[in-house]
Design a protein around this motif. Structure first.
Motif, PDB file in Angstrom:
ATOM      1  N   ARG A 202       4.725   8.814  14.092  1.00 37.10           N
ATOM      2  CA  ARG A 202       5.040   7.491  13.554  1.00 37.10           C
ATOM      3  C   ARG A 202       3.791   6.961  12.858  1.00 37.10           C
ATOM      4  N   ALA A 203       3.979   6.402  11.671  1.00 31.36           N
ATOM      5  CA  ALA A 203       2.837   5.808  10.976  1.00 31.36           C
ATOM      6  C   ALA A 203       2.393   4.587  11.765  1.00 31.36           C
ATOM      7  N   PHE A 204       1.153   4.637  12.255  1.00 30.95           N
ATOM      8  CA  PHE A 204       0.677   3.564  13.132  1.00 30.95           C
ATOM      9  C   PHE A 204      -0.078   2.523  12.330  1.00 30.95           C
ATOM     10  N   GLU A 205      -1.020   2.994  11.512  1.00 32.56           N
ATOM     11  CA  GLU A 205      -1.803   2.080  10.691  1.00 32.56           C
ATOM     12  C   GLU A 205      -1.948   2.670   9.301  1.00 32.56           C
ATOM     13  N   PRO A 206      -1.651   1.893   8.254  1.00 30.83           N
ATOM     14  CA  PRO A 206      -1.917   2.398   6.908  1.00 30.83           C
ATOM     15  C   PRO A 206      -3.423   2.374   6.648  1.00 30.83           C
ATOM     16  N   PRO A 207      -3.886   3.097   5.624  1.00 33.80           N
ATOM     17  CA  PRO A 207      -5.331   3.165   5.378  1.00 33.80           C
ATOM     18  C   PRO A 207      -5.936   1.806   5.035  1.00 33.80           C
ATOM     19  N   HIS A 208      -5.162   0.954   4.391  1.00 36.55           N
ATOM     20  CA  HIS A 208      -5.697  -0.341   3.986  1.00 36.55           C
ATOM     21  C   HIS A 208      -4.665  -1.419   4.298  1.00 36.55           C
ATOM     22  N   SER A 211      -1.962  -3.295  -0.632  1.00 35.64           N
ATOM     23  CA  SER A 211      -1.197  -2.250  -1.294  1.00 35.64           C
ATOM     24  C   SER A 211      -2.152  -1.373  -2.105  1.00 35.64           C
ATOM     25  N   ASN A 212      -1.623  -0.361  -2.751  1.00 31.55           N
ATOM     26  CA  ASN A 212      -2.454   0.460  -3.628  1.00 31.55           C
ATOM     27  C   ASN A 212      -1.594   1.073  -4.720  1.00 31.55           C
ATOM     28  N   LEU A 283       6.021   9.475   2.800  1.00 34.32           N
ATOM     29  CA  LEU A 283       6.034   9.887   4.206  1.00 34.32           C
ATOM     30  C   LEU A 283       4.706   9.582   4.882  1.00 34.32           C
ATOM     31  N   TYR A 284       3.602   9.718   4.129  1.00 33.77           N
ATOM     32  CA  TYR A 284       2.295   9.433   4.726  1.00 33.77           C
ATOM     33  C   TYR A 284       2.179   7.966   5.113  1.00 33.77           C
ATOM     34  N   TYR A 285       2.987   7.132   4.478  1.00 34.25           N
ATOM     35  CA  TYR A 285       2.974   5.707   4.792  1.00 34.25           C
ATOM     36  C   TYR A 285       4.157   5.321   5.686  1.00 34.25           C
TER      37      TYR A 285
ATOM     38  N   HIS B  25     -13.519   5.232   9.237  1.00 33.12           N
ATOM     39  CA  HIS B  25     -13.462   4.981   7.787  1.00 33.12           C
ATOM     40  C   HIS B  25     -14.839   5.053   7.107  1.00 33.12           C
ATOM     41  N   SER B  54      -6.738  -4.871  -3.928  1.00 27.87           N
ATOM     42  CA  SER B  54      -6.433  -3.441  -3.950  1.00 27.87           C
ATOM     43  C   SER B  54      -7.481  -2.766  -4.821  1.00 27.87           C
ATOM     44  N   GLY B  55      -7.549  -1.458  -4.725  1.00 27.94           N
ATOM     45  CA  GLY B  55      -8.560  -0.758  -5.496  1.00 27.94           C
ATOM     46  C   GLY B  55      -8.344   0.737  -5.484  1.00 27.94           C
ATOM     47  N   ARG B  60      -8.623   8.287   1.836  1.00 25.84           N
ATOM     48  CA  ARG B  60      -8.056   7.214   2.652  1.00 25.84           C
ATOM     49  C   ARG B  60      -7.760   7.765   4.037  1.00 25.84           C
ATOM     50  N   VAL B  61      -7.919   6.939   5.047  1.00 26.98           N
ATOM     51  CA  VAL B  61      -7.690   7.389   6.416  1.00 26.98           C
ATOM     52  C   VAL B  61      -6.441   6.699   6.980  1.00 26.98           C
ATOM     53  N   HIS B  62      -5.435   7.502   7.253  1.00 30.23           N
ATOM     54  CA  HIS B  62      -4.217   7.007   7.906  1.00 30.23           C
ATOM     55  C   HIS B  62      -4.383   7.142   9.416  1.00 30.23           C
ATOM     56  N   SER B  63      -3.556   6.432  10.158  1.00 33.60           N
ATOM     57  CA  SER B  63      -3.511   6.640  11.608  1.00 33.60           C
ATOM     58  C   SER B  63      -2.064   6.812  12.031  1.00 33.60           C
ATOM     59  N   TYR B  64      -1.821   7.845  12.841  1.00 36.81           N
ATOM     60  CA  TYR B  64      -0.454   8.132  13.284  1.00 36.81           C
ATOM     61  C   TYR B  64      -0.369   8.106  14.802  1.00 36.81           C
ATOM     62  N   GLU B  65       0.780   7.660  15.274  1.00 38.73           N
ATOM     63  CA  GLU B  65       1.063   7.739  16.696  1.00 38.73           C
ATOM     64  C   GLU B  65       1.884   8.996  16.917  1.00 38.73           C
TER      65      GLU B  65
END
Lengths: 288, 249
Positions: A202-208, A211-212, A283-285, B25, B54-55, B60-65
Motif C-alpha cells: 500500500r502506498a504509505f507516503e508519497p515522495p512529496h 503534486s509534480n 501505481l507508484y503513487y 530523503h 512543486s518542482g 524521489r523516495v516513496h514509502s510503502y506499507e
C-alpha cells in the motif's frame, strides 16, 4: 493521462482532415474549380490546424523541426514525415484541380495512401506505449482509422459510405471501451511488480506533499467519475445522431449538423481516450 | 540517433538496498543540489514557498506499507530514479535524437539543446524517471552524475553519484552491473537483487535489494513472563473490605 486540449484538438482535427484528404484522393471523379478549392481548403485547415495545436504541447516549440530527424526509430518523427508528405502531395494534386480543372488521378491515390499512413502513425504514437496498457493494443490504430475514415466520408458528403462507417466506428468504440477497462489488469503490472515486493503493498507516503509533473501529466483520475455518461454522449453525438441525420432527406443544413455533431462526439471520445488511460507510473503513487 | 546500442561496454548503475534505506530523503536533496547547478539546465521549482509548491526532481523516495502473508506490516522506503534500462523505451520514442544511451557506459542521457519538450519519453517510461522542467521546457532525468564520476577535479572518493556519496545508511551502491566480478554484481547475486516491472521488458540496469526477512517471534521468549502472572486473584484484608464496601454503595 492528462487530457491536454492541445493533443485532443490535434488528434481530432488532423484525423478529420487526413480522413477527408483520403476520400478526396481516391475519388475517381474529383470536384474541380471552386468546389475542389472548398473541399481541399477545409481538409488543409483541419490537418494543418491540428498539427499547429500539437505544437502547443511542446516545451520548446521553436525546435519542432528537429522532430523530422529520427524517422528510423520514432513514431512521432514518422508522423511528422507522413503528415508533411501528405500535405505536399495533396497540394500538388489539388492545384491543377482547382486552377486548371485537370485531374491526375495517380497523385490522388498517393495522397490517399499517405493520408492513411499519417493517421496510422499518429495512432502508433499511443499504441507503442507499453506503459499505457489501454492504448497498447491493435484496436488503437483501428479506432483512429475508423474515426478518420467515417469523419472524412461524412465531410466529403459520401452518405452511403458514411452511414456504415459511422455504425462500424461506434460498434468498435463500444468494444474498445469494454475491453480497454480490462487491459491494465491483463497487463500483469501491479503494485507488486512495480515495487518488487511480495505481500500486500500500500502506498504509505508519497515522495512529496505537493503534486509534480508525473502526477499532473500521467495520473489523471478526475474525469473518470462521469465516464459512463460521457461515453454515451460520445456515442450519440459521434455516431448515432449523424446516422439519423444522414438517413433523413439530404440537405446541406442537415449534413452540416451531422458533421458538427460528429466532431463534438469525436472530441468527447478523444477526451475519454486520454482521461481514462491509466499509466503504470500511477501505481507508484497508489493510483490507477 | 535514438536507436539503442546492441550492447554497452559497461553498464553503470545503482543498487538500492530497500532493507537499509531509512527514508531520510538525503539522496533527494543532494541529487537536486548537485544537478541544479551542474549538467544541463537547473532543476526549477514552481512556487517553492507558495500555496502549491512543486518542482523537478531526478530522484524521489516513496514509502510503502508492506503486509506479508503472515507477520506484522512493515514500512519500506523506496528511492526511485532512472534505472538506465538496457531496452530503454524512452530513447526509441524520441523524435529528435535528444535522448540517447551511451555505448561506453550505458548511461541514458538527454541532449537538452535538441529536446523539444514533447514529453513522449516521460510517457514511455514506466518508472516516472523523467520530468519535464517547466521553466526550461526540456526533459530532465538522472545522469548518474556523469559530471562527477569521471571528474578528475574531484577527490577520488567523491567520484560517484551524489545520492550514493551522501546516503548516511549505505543503502545506495554504484558500480558496473555488466561486470559479474564487480562489488555491485556480487551484492546483487548475494541479496537476490531484482528488477522493477520486469514484465515491461525494459531490462533495467539498476537493481533493488529486497528487505531481509524479519525475525519471527514463534513462542514465548520472555523468561520473566511466568513471574508476571497475577499473584492474588481476589483482594484480601483492608483492600478486600474496601472493594466490597465500595461495591455495595
Amino acid at each position: 493521462m492528462h487530457p491536454a486540449p492541445s493533443i485532443i484538438l490535434f488528434t481530432t482535427l488532423s484525423g478529420l482532415g487526413f480522413g477527408l484528404l483520403f476520400w478526396l484522393g481516391i475519388d475517381p471523379t474529383p470536384p474541380t474549380g471552386w468546389v475542389a478549392f472548398a473541399f481541399f481548403a477545409i481538409a488543409f485547415a483541419l490537418s494543418l490546424g491540428g498539427l499547429a495545436f500539437s505544437a502547443g504541447h511542446l516545451g520548446r516549440p521553436e525546435r519542432a523541426l528537429k522532430a523530422f530527424t529520427q524517422w528510423r526509430s520514432s513514431w512521432l518523427s514518422r508522423e511528422a514525415w507522413a503528415a508533411a508528405a501528405t500535405l505536399i502531395m495533396a497540394g500538388l494534386y489539388a492545384a491543377p484541380l482547382v486552377f486548371v480543372g485537370t485531374t491526375f488521378l495517380p497523385l490522388g491515390w498517393v495522397t490517399g495512401l499517405l493520408a492513411l499512413a499519417t493517421i496510422g502513425t499518429t495512432s502508433m504514437i499511443y499504441t507503442q506505449l507499453k506503459t499505457v496498457p489501454r492504448w497498447h493494443h491493435a484496436s488503437t490504430p483501428a479506432l483512429f482509422l475508423a474515426y478518420a475514415l467515417a469523419g472524412g466520408a461524412l465531410m466529403s458528403g459520401r452518405v452511403t459510405v458514411a452511414i456504415p462507417l459511422l455504425l462500424v466506428t461506434g460498434a468498435l468504440q463500444v468494444w474498445v471501451w469494454w475491453d480497454g477497462d480490462r487491459r491494465l489488469a491483463r497487463s500483469g503490472t501491479d503494485m507488486n511488480t512495480a515495487t518488487g515486493l511480495s505481500g500486500q503493498v500500500r502506498a504509505f507516503e508519497p515522495p512529496h506533499t505537493g503534486s509534480n509533473y508525473l502526477l499532473r501529466e500521467m495520473v489523471f483520475v478526475v474525469g473518470r467519475k462521469h465516464a459512463l455518461k460521457l461515453r454515451i454522449i460520445a456515442l450519440v453525438l459521434g455516431a448515432a445522431l449523424p446516422v439519423v441525420l444522414l438517413l433523413m432527406p439530404f440537405g446541406h443544413w442537415l449534413a452540416a449538423l451531422a458533421v458538427l455533431s460528429h466532431v463534438a462526439g469525436v472530441l468527447t471520445a478523444r477526451w475519454l481516450f486520454f482521461a481514462e488511460a491509466e499509466h503504470v507510473v500511477g501505481l507508484y503513487y497508489g493510483k490507477r | 540517433m535514438t536507436d539503442l546500442p546492441q550492447q554497452t561496454q559497461r553498464q553503470l548503475g545503482l543498487v538500492i538496498d530497500l532493507d537499509t534505506c531509512v527514508g531520510c530523503h538525503a539522496c533527494v536533496v543532494s541529487c537536486k543540489g548537485w544537478n541544479t547547478e551542474n549538467y544541463g539546465a537547473p532543476l526549477s521549482d514552481q512556487q517553492p514557498y507558495g500555496a502549491d509548491p512543486s518542482g523537478t526532481f531526478l530522484n524521489r523516495v516513496h514509502s510503502y506499507e508492506l503486509t506479508p502473508e503472515t507477520g506484522p506490516a512493515q514500512l519500506v522506503h523506496f528511492p526511485k530514479s532512472c534505472l538506465h534500462c538496457a531496452d530503454a523505451p524512452c530513447v526509441t520514442v524520441c523524435p529528435t535524437g535528444a535522448s540517447y544511451k551511451r555505448v561506453e557506459d550505458g548511461i541514458v542521457l538527454v541532449n537538452e539543446s535538441d529536446c523539444i519538450g514533447c514529453g513522449l519519453c516521460a510517457w514511455a517510461c514506466p518508472y516516472g524517471a523523467r520530468e519535464l522542467d517547466l521553466a526550461e521546457g526540456v526533459m530532465k532525468k538522472c545522469t548518474l552524475c556523469v559530471d562527477r564520476i569521471y571528474n578528475e577535479n574531484l577527490p577520488e572518493r567523491d567520484r560517484e553519484p551524489a545520492c550514493v556519496r551522501t546516503c548516511p545508511a549505505g543503502a545506495r551502491h554504484f558500480g558496473d552491473l555488466g561486470d559479474p566480478d564487480s562489488a555491485v554484481s556480487a551484492l546483487v547475486a548475494e541479496r537476490g537483487g531484482m528488477d522493477l516491472m520486469p514484465e515491461q521488458g525494459t531490462r533495467p540496469v539498476n537493481k533493488y535489494l529486497p528487505p531481509r526477512p524479519k525475525d519471527q517471534i514463534d513462542e514465548q521468549v520472555d523468561i520473566l513472563a511466568p513471574l508476571l502472572t497475577p499473584v492474588a486473584e481476589e483482594p484480601k484484608g483492608f483492600l478486600g473490605w474496601l472493594d466490597r464496601a465500595l461495591d455495595k454503595l
